[in-house]
Write a protein that holds these residues in place. Structure first.
Motif, PDB file in Angstrom:
ATOM      1  N   ALA A   1     -46.538   5.693   4.347  1.00 46.02           N
ATOM      2  CA  ALA A   1     -46.481   7.158   4.403  1.00 46.02           C
ATOM      3  C   ALA A   1     -45.373   7.767   3.551  1.00 46.02           C
ATOM      4  CB  ALA A   1     -46.332   7.615   5.853  1.00 46.02           C
ATOM      5  N   CYS A   2     -44.379   6.973   3.168  1.00 46.78           N
ATOM      6  CA  CYS A   2     -43.387   7.518   2.230  1.00 46.78           C
ATOM      7  C   CYS A   2     -43.082   6.471   1.171  1.00 46.78           C
ATOM      8  CB  CYS A   2     -42.120   7.999   2.962  1.00 46.78           C
ATOM      9  SG  CYS A   2     -40.910   6.705   3.306  1.00 46.78           S
ATOM     10  N   GLN A   3     -42.335   6.901   0.174  1.00 48.17           N
ATOM     11  CA  GLN A   3     -42.086   6.035  -0.986  1.00 48.17           C
ATOM     12  C   GLN A   3     -41.306   4.754  -0.650  1.00 48.17           C
ATOM     13  OE1 GLN A   3     -39.537   8.307  -3.576  1.00 48.17           O
ATOM     14  NE2 GLN A   3     -38.386   9.098  -1.838  1.00 48.17           N
ATOM     15  N   LEU A   4     -40.645   4.724   0.500  1.00 50.30           N
ATOM     16  CA  LEU A   4     -39.814   3.556   0.820  1.00 50.30           C
ATOM     17  C   LEU A   4     -40.645   2.288   1.018  1.00 50.30           C
ATOM     18  CD1 LEU A   4     -37.115   5.155   3.166  1.00 50.30           C
ATOM     19  CD2 LEU A   4     -36.984   4.674   0.717  1.00 50.30           C
ATOM     20  N   HIS A   5     -41.948   2.438   1.228  1.00 52.32           N
ATOM     21  CA  HIS A   5     -42.763   1.227   1.408  1.00 52.32           C
ATOM     22  C   HIS A   5     -42.803   0.402   0.125  1.00 52.32           C
ATOM     23  CE1 HIS A   5     -46.021   3.411  -0.660  1.00 52.32           C
ATOM     24  NE2 HIS A   5     -46.564   2.230  -0.831  1.00 52.32           N
TER      25      HIS A   5
ATOM     26  N   LYS B   1     -37.680   3.277   9.232  1.00 52.80           N
ATOM     27  CA  LYS B   1     -38.041   1.874   9.460  1.00 52.80           C
ATOM     28  C   LYS B   1     -37.973   1.036   8.181  1.00 52.80           C
ATOM     29  CE  LYS B   1     -39.223   3.196  13.604  1.00 52.80           C
ATOM     30  NZ  LYS B   1     -38.095   3.360  14.537  1.00 52.80           N
ATOM     31  N   CYS B   2     -37.784   1.669   7.034  1.00 51.89           N
ATOM     32  CA  CYS B   2     -37.681   0.929   5.777  1.00 51.89           C
ATOM     33  C   CYS B   2     -36.374   1.303   5.079  1.00 51.89           C
ATOM     34  CB  CYS B   2     -38.850   1.243   4.843  1.00 51.89           C
ATOM     35  SG  CYS B   2     -40.461   0.947   5.580  1.00 51.89           S
ATOM     36  N   ARG B   3     -35.832   0.353   4.340  1.00 56.70           N
ATOM     37  CA  ARG B   3     -34.515   0.549   3.720  1.00 56.70           C
ATOM     38  C   ARG B   3     -34.580   1.501   2.523  1.00 56.70           C
ATOM     39  NH1 ARG B   3     -31.357  -3.299  -0.428  1.00 56.70           N
ATOM     40  NH2 ARG B   3     -29.301  -2.350  -0.221  1.00 56.70           N
ATOM     41  N   PRO B   4     -33.720   2.508   2.495  1.00 55.97           N
ATOM     42  CA  PRO B   4     -33.593   3.313   1.288  1.00 55.97           C
ATOM     43  C   PRO B   4     -32.883   2.467   0.217  1.00 55.97           C
ATOM     44  CG  PRO B   4     -32.785   4.509   3.210  1.00 55.97           C
ATOM     45  CD  PRO B   4     -32.948   3.071   3.613  1.00 55.97           C
ATOM     46  N   PRO B   5     -33.358   2.474  -1.017  1.00 55.21           N
ATOM     47  CA  PRO B   5     -32.748   1.648  -2.057  1.00 55.21           C
ATOM     48  C   PRO B   5     -31.243   1.889  -2.160  1.00 55.21           C
ATOM     49  CG  PRO B   5     -34.740   2.716  -2.864  1.00 55.21           C
ATOM     50  CD  PRO B   5     -34.464   3.282  -1.509  1.00 55.21           C
TER      51      PRO B   5
ATOM     52  N   GLU C   1     -38.604  11.640   3.950  1.00 53.68           N
ATOM     53  CA  GLU C   1     -38.732  10.310   4.566  1.00 53.68           C
ATOM     54  C   GLU C   1     -38.542  10.421   6.089  1.00 53.68           C
ATOM     55  OE1 GLU C   1     -36.850   8.296   0.524  1.00 53.68           O
ATOM     56  OE2 GLU C   1     -35.596   8.511   2.320  1.00 53.68           O
ATOM     57  N   ILE C   2     -37.575  11.238   6.482  1.00 56.15           N
ATOM     58  CA  ILE C   2     -37.351  11.428   7.928  1.00 56.15           C
ATOM     59  C   ILE C   2     -38.594  12.062   8.556  1.00 56.15           C
ATOM     60  CG2 ILE C   2     -35.956  12.707   9.622  1.00 56.15           C
ATOM     61  CD1 ILE C   2     -33.579  12.361   7.676  1.00 56.15           C
TER      62      ILE C   2
END
Ligand code: SF4
Length: 201
Positions: free
Chosen positions: A25-29, A93-97, A106-107
């Motif tokens: 759902a967001c770019q962090l995937h 739930k996923c790490r921001p670079p 993302e939130i």
């Protein structure tokens, strides 16, 4: 009865976890190694909510396993609790670079998962760790956290249809002491509040 309820909550969390593991759902995937769903007792009275996975969390798929996690473990031990007695999750739930700060989009994309985790667990007490989780959780109850210094260590009595009655205690993120060691005394005082409220549940 209590055991059946706990199993039911675990089953619901397992289903939700499967959904989160597949989330795009967001770019962090695109940059994650592992999703960090959260872990602990499905029937925890006390839930900790941090910000986002860092390097080691992303590598292992578990929350708070790096340097900040060691601080969290020590703080938990100082009030006589272990990870298996509480539940630990993050806003993202996923790490921001490069561990950059979470972005609003993302939130927005990720917090429906956190909401569902909270609704399944229905903790009696939520301890928010740092700015992002504090703003998000207090914001859900219509409370504006203007700064951590103004809200840390305070006990907020909140309630909602989804969560019922819940006490929210904001404190600083454990990583704070890694770059500001002098903050440990302040954080320990917050944890004394957490301990005394927990024991009164
Ligand atoms: Fe999905 Fe959350 Fe990961 Fe974004 S951070 S991809 S919303 S699980």
């Amino acid at each position: 009865m209590a055991r059946a309820l706990e199993q039911n909550k675990q089953d619901e969390l397992d289903k939700l976890r499967e959904e989160v593991l597949a989330c795009t759902a967001c770019q962090l995937h695109k940059t994650r190694t592992n999703v960090v769903f959260g872990e602990g007792s499905p029937d925890a009275k006390l839930m900790f909510i941090g910000e986002a996975p860092g390097y080691w969390e992303d590598q292992q798929g578990r929350p708070f396993v790096g340097s900040a996690g060691k601080v969290l473990d020590k703080l938990l031990a100082s009030i006589g609790l272990s990870r298996s007695e509480v539940y630990i999750a993050n806003v993202l739930k996923c790490r921001p670079p490069k561990n950059r700060e979470p972005r609003p989009e993302e939130i927005k994309a990720c917090t429906p998962f956190l909401d569902r985790q909270m609704a399944i667990i229905r903790p009696k007490m939520i301890c928010t760790l740092g700015n992002y989780s504090t703003s998000y959780v207090l914001g859900k109850f219509g409370i504006k956290a203007s700064s951590m210094s103004s809200v840390h260590g305070r006990v907020y009595r909140c309630s909602s249809l989804l969560l019922g009655e819940v006490l929210v205690i904001p404190t600083y993120h454990p990583a704070t002491v890694l770059y500001k060691p002098y903050m440990m005394d302040t954080i320990k005082k917050d944890w004394e509040v957490i301990e005394s409220v927990y024991k009164s549940l």
